[in-house]
Scaffold this active site. Structure first.
Site, PDB file in Angstrom:
ATOM      1  N   LYS A  91       0.816  -1.221   0.000  1.00  0.00           N
ATOM      2  CA  LYS A  91       0.000   0.000   0.000  1.00  0.00           C
ATOM      3  C   LYS A  91       0.850   1.272   0.000  1.00  0.00           C
ATOM      4  O   LYS A  91       0.443   2.298  -0.525  1.00  0.00           O
ATOM      5  CB  LYS A  91      -0.928   0.013   1.210  1.00  0.00           C
ATOM      6  CG  LYS A  91      -1.967  -1.115   1.222  1.00  0.00           C
ATOM      7  CD  LYS A  91      -3.115  -0.860   0.274  1.00  0.00           C
ATOM      8  CE  LYS A  91      -4.153  -1.978   0.324  1.00  0.00           C
ATOM      9  NZ  LYS A  91      -5.204  -1.843  -0.688  1.00  0.00           N
ATOM     10  N   GLU A 113      -9.624   5.985   3.346  1.00  0.00           N
ATOM     11  CA  GLU A 113     -10.407   4.891   3.921  1.00  0.00           C
ATOM     12  C   GLU A 113      -9.448   3.722   4.147  1.00  0.00           C
ATOM     13  O   GLU A 113      -8.411   3.642   3.493  1.00  0.00           O
ATOM     14  CB  GLU A 113     -11.518   4.460   2.946  1.00  0.00           C
ATOM     15  CG  GLU A 113     -11.116   3.451   1.866  1.00  0.00           C
ATOM     16  CD  GLU A 113     -10.048   3.948   0.898  1.00  0.00           C
ATOM     17  OE1 GLU A 113      -9.904   5.168   0.733  1.00  0.00           O
ATOM     18  OE2 GLU A 113      -9.336   3.103   0.309  1.00  0.00           O
ATOM     19  N   SER A 379       1.732  -9.858  -0.814  1.00  0.00           N
ATOM     20  CA  SER A 379       1.355  -8.441  -0.697  1.00  0.00           C
ATOM     21  C   SER A 379       1.591  -7.821   0.680  1.00  0.00           C
ATOM     22  O   SER A 379       1.788  -6.622   0.787  1.00  0.00           O
ATOM     23  CB  SER A 379      -0.113  -8.263  -1.081  1.00  0.00           C
ATOM     24  OG  SER A 379      -0.953  -9.044  -0.246  1.00  0.00           O
TER      25      SER A 379
HETATM   26  C1  LIG Z   1      -1.643  -7.139   2.705  1.00  0.00           C
HETATM   27  C2  LIG Z   1      -2.801  -6.801   1.837  1.00  0.00           C
HETATM   28  N1  LIG Z   1      -2.964  -7.458   0.671  1.00  0.00           N
HETATM   29  C3  LIG Z   1      -4.008  -7.190  -0.138  1.00  0.00           C
HETATM   30  C4  LIG Z   1      -4.958  -6.252   0.185  1.00  0.00           C
HETATM   31  C5  LIG Z   1      -6.106  -6.027  -0.733  1.00  0.00           C
HETATM   32  O1  LIG Z   1      -6.056  -4.795  -1.385  1.00  0.00           O
HETATM   33  P1  LIG Z   1      -5.731  -4.693  -2.912  1.00  0.00           P
HETATM   34  O2  LIG Z   1      -6.631  -5.642  -3.626  1.00  0.00           O
HETATM   35  O3  LIG Z   1      -5.995  -3.272  -3.256  1.00  0.00           O
HETATM   36  O4  LIG Z   1      -4.304  -5.062  -3.103  1.00  0.00           O
HETATM   37  C6  LIG Z   1      -4.828  -5.526   1.395  1.00  0.00           C
HETATM   38  C7  LIG Z   1      -5.810  -4.504   1.762  1.00  0.00           C
HETATM   39  O5  LIG Z   1      -5.767  -3.881   2.768  1.00  0.00           O
HETATM   40  C8  LIG Z   1      -3.725  -5.816   2.231  1.00  0.00           C
HETATM   41  O6  LIG Z   1      -3.544  -5.172   3.397  1.00  0.00           O
END
Ligand SMILES: Cc1ncc(COP(=O)(O)O)c(C=O)c1O
Length: 395
Positions: A91, A113, A379
């Site tokens: 993020k 948000e 992620s």
């Molecule tokens: C570690 C992590 N992966 C994935 C996501 C999902 O978000 P996005 O689909 O925008 O990557 C989030 C959302 O807060 C997250 O914290």
């Protein structure tokens, strides 16, 4: 004519996207639309963005060959380690880009948000870095289940405002943030945390996150002598980590794209966030996309054990990947996701965020070939989810 899966000049991905906003938001959206590409392409912007990504965020993040997983699943598995970014998830890439943009636009108040709290923490972090006022909207349910991140936001000087309507999760926090922006159009920039919302947000966020996929290309070229993996796989809440890793491969069909959604308690359970499968065309938060709704068009409350996937829509890029068949969509339920939190921890020594765990569960759903090169977007890290893991596994 060659089809592109990226945004067109009107802000659409196939049938999806656009900017369906109330009149009160129109001026802000127009300002962003007319300036985001020009500002973010300026030499001084690119230099500051790249320097902060390198020295503050810690990029490039490693592309790690997961040997034990690869041996078990008899294929070649790489992890793009976004969990190693400063603040613990992808993020921050987007918030660095947007805070620089906000500065250039002369905005001195930031709102955002958050669901899992990762975007809230990333926003609070860049606001502290730049000395800017920060207000984060978060669903009351998420405030409880992501308590460590709430504490981090407060520690960083942000004000956390609870959203107490609807399912008290991400959708409701987004509604509150939009309301705030409508009331404060002059001094405020809204840092949306995913590839959702009205155009230009989905494209702007995807561009800032594309650093992930661009690094993978360079890293794979060095390691494998080939910049194209056979598969890129990512979990999808709104879709920003997925958009970031898919970005340079969108129009390259040699690379297969897999999007992993949260099936919650099961696709047919009524408690799910498997938006592509269950969704129908509709408009949410200013964007035309696939969204879970009742027969008369009311939004269905989503559910997932992971706060970051608990959203009734997906970004328009992903809606188009689904409808066109360019992306394969797989839904993973809470149980399989939680098991994979444990599997990745014990097989690779990496405790993933529960959102991230969903992506890895694909290994039990698809049989990959021995020579396939598979890149997972790892992620985020699981620190924020320890409470949920502790309760679930009675650790
Ligand atoms: C570690 C992590 N992966 C994935 C996501 C999902 O978000 P996005 O689909 O925008 O990557 C989030 C959302 O807060 C997250 O914290």
């Amino acid at each position: 004519m060659k089809i592109s899966y990226n945004v067109n000049k009107n802000g659409f991905y196939g049938d999806f996207g656009g900017a369906f906003v109330p009149e009160m938001m129109h001026a802000n959206i127009e300002e962003l639309k007319s300036k985001y590409i020009k500002i973010s392409s300026e030499k001084s912007f690119v230099k500051e963005f790249d320097e902060l990504l390198k020295n503050y965020v810690g990029r490039p993040t490693p592309l790690y060959f997961a040997e034990r997983l690869s041996n078990k699943y008899k294929t070649k598995i790489y992890l793009k380690r976004e969990d190693l970014c400063h603040t613990g998830a992808h993020k921050i890439n987007n918030t660095i880009g947007q805070i620089l943009l906000a500065k250039k636009l002369g905005k001195n108040r930031i709102i955002a948000e958050t669901g899992a709290g990762q975007h809230g923490v990333a926003t609070a972090t860049v606001c502290a870095l730049m000395g800017v006022k920060c207000i984060i909207y978060m669903g009351e349910v998420d405030i409880t289940r992501q308590a460590p991140n709430v504490a981090r936001m407060k520690m960083l000087g942000a004000e956390v405002r609870p959203a107490i309507c609807g399912s008290k999760t991400l959708k409701d926090a987004t509604n509150e943030a939009i309301r705030d922006w409508i009331n404060n159009p002059i001094d405020t920039h809204y840092i949306i945390g995913s590839v959702v919302g009205p155009h230009p947000y989905p494209d702007m966020v995807a561009r800032f996150q594309s650093v992930i996929g661009n690094e993978v290309k360079n890293q794979l070229k060095k390691i494998e002598g080939n910049e194209n993996p056979n598969y890129v796989i990512a979990c999808v809440g709104g879709g920003s980590n997925a958009a970031g890793i898919f970005y340079p491969y969108l129009d390259n069909k040699k690379v297969k794209i897999i999007c992993v959604e949260a099936a919650g308690k099961g696709i047919d359970s009524g408690e799910s966030a498997a938006t592509s499968v269950l969704g129908k065309e509709g408009i949410i938060h200013g964007s035309k996309t696939l969204l879970m709704q009742t027969a008369d068009g009311q939004i269905t409350e989503p559910y997932s054990i992971s706060a970051g996937l608990d959203y009734p829509g997906i970004g328009p890029m992903h809606a188009n990947l689904y409808r066109s068949g360019r992306g394969q969509f797989i839904s993973i339920d809470d149980k399989d996701a939680m098991e994979w939190g444990l599997n990745l921890s014990r097989m690779e020594g990496i405790i993933p965020a529960i959102e991230t765990s969903h992506a890895f569960a694909v290994l039990d759903k698809i049989k990959f070939l021995k020579d396939d090169i598979i890149v997972f977007n790892c992620s985020g890290r699981g620190d924020k989810d320890l409470g949920t893991y502790i309760d679930y596994f009675k650790l």
